[in-house]
Design a protein around this motif. Structure first.
Motif, short mmCIF file in Angstrom:
data_model
loop_
_atom_site.label_atom_id
_atom_site.label_comp_id
_atom_site.label_asym_id
_atom_site.label_seq_id
_atom_site.Cartn_x
_atom_site.Cartn_y
_atom_site.Cartn_z
N HIS A 262 -7.31 0.37 13.08
CA HIS A 262 -6.23 0.60 14.04
C HIS A 262 -6.74 1.36 15.25
CE1 HIS A 262 -3.05 0.15 10.61
NE2 HIS A 262 -3.63 -0.98 10.94
N PHE B 285 0.85 -1.19 0.00
CA PHE B 285 0.00 0.00 0.00
C PHE B 285 0.89 1.24 0.00
CE2 PHE B 285 -2.63 3.14 2.53
CZ PHE B 285 -3.40 3.53 1.45
N GLY C 235 -6.72 4.19 3.12
CA GLY C 235 -6.01 4.67 4.32
C GLY C 235 -6.98 4.88 5.49
N LYS D 274 -7.02 2.98 9.11
CA LYS D 274 -6.96 3.76 10.34
C LYS D 274 -8.14 3.44 11.25
CE LYS D 274 -6.20 8.47 11.98
NZ LYS D 274 -7.20 8.45 13.05
C1 ASC Z 1 -0.24 2.95 5.60
C2 ASC Z 1 0.00 1.98 6.61
C3 ASC Z 1 -1.08 1.95 7.40
C4 ASC Z 1 -2.10 2.88 6.89
C5 ASC Z 1 -2.57 3.85 7.92
C6 ASC Z 1 -3.55 4.81 7.34
O1 ASC Z 1 0.50 3.23 4.69
O2 ASC Z 1 1.06 1.24 6.76
O3 ASC Z 1 -1.25 1.21 8.45
O4 ASC Z 1 -1.49 3.53 5.78
O5 ASC Z 1 -1.48 4.55 8.43
O6 ASC Z 1 -4.01 5.66 8.34
#
Ligand code: ASC
Length: 154
Positions: free
Chosen positions: A145, A45, A138, A142
């Motif tokens: 996460h 990504f 993205g 997120k």
């Molecule tokens: C990235 C990555 C993530 C996501 C996150 C988007 O490139 O390694 O885990 O984007 O950061 O918020």
């Protein structure tokens, strides 16, 4: 030879019939597997995102190759969050993953869907579409996460 083939076919049949978590003999294996998949997702990504953000020159072929790989890998880690895989190796998976597993699955499916759209956008080669899709992918990374990844490994 025939017996061997029949045995092989029945093992293969069993593996697809079993829940995904049963494909790992130990929780450590599931944790390593999902961590490896997330690491690869971040790499692939990241290469497309860097182009979308203008950090590296846009190369449509490289973007499409990376998005294609991402589209395959994005489906893998969620087979490795079976019951009992919260512990076994230091990891950042929050208990909510197992407490609200339907919501976790929705978040995972959302990300998988957005990655598929990014894959399609890179195949079109349209940078504006790719930029938009990188943004939504993205956000879907997120969202998971924020809700399901602990700050520190426990
Ligand atoms: C990235 C990555 C993530 C996501 C996150 C988007 O490139 O390694 O885990 O984007 O950061 O918020």
């Amino acid at each position: 030879m025939k017996k061997y083939l029949i045995a092989l076919a029945s093992v293969a049949g069993l593996m697809t019939a079993l829940p995904a978590s049963a494909q790992f003999q130990k929780p450590e294996q599931a944790i390593k597997y999902r961590q490896a998949a997330f690491t690869l997702m971040g790499s692939h990504f990241g290469r497309v995102a860097a182009m979308a953000q203008g950090k590296v020159p846009f190369d449509a072929k490289v973007a499409a190759e990376n998005a294609d790989i991402l589209n395959t890998i994005a489906k893998l880690p969620f087979t490795a969050f079976g019951e009992g895989t919260d512990k076994g190796l230091p990891n950042r998976a929050k208990p909510e993953i197992w407490k609200e597993s339907a919501k976790f699955k929705d978040a995972a499916d959302k990300m998988i869907g957005e990655v598929a759209k990014l894959d399609a956008a890179t195949k079109s080669g349209n940078l504006d579409q790719i930029k938009a899709a990188v943004g939504t992918v993205g956000q879907s990374c997120k969202a998971c996460h924020d809700n399901y990844q602990a700050e520190k490994a426990g």
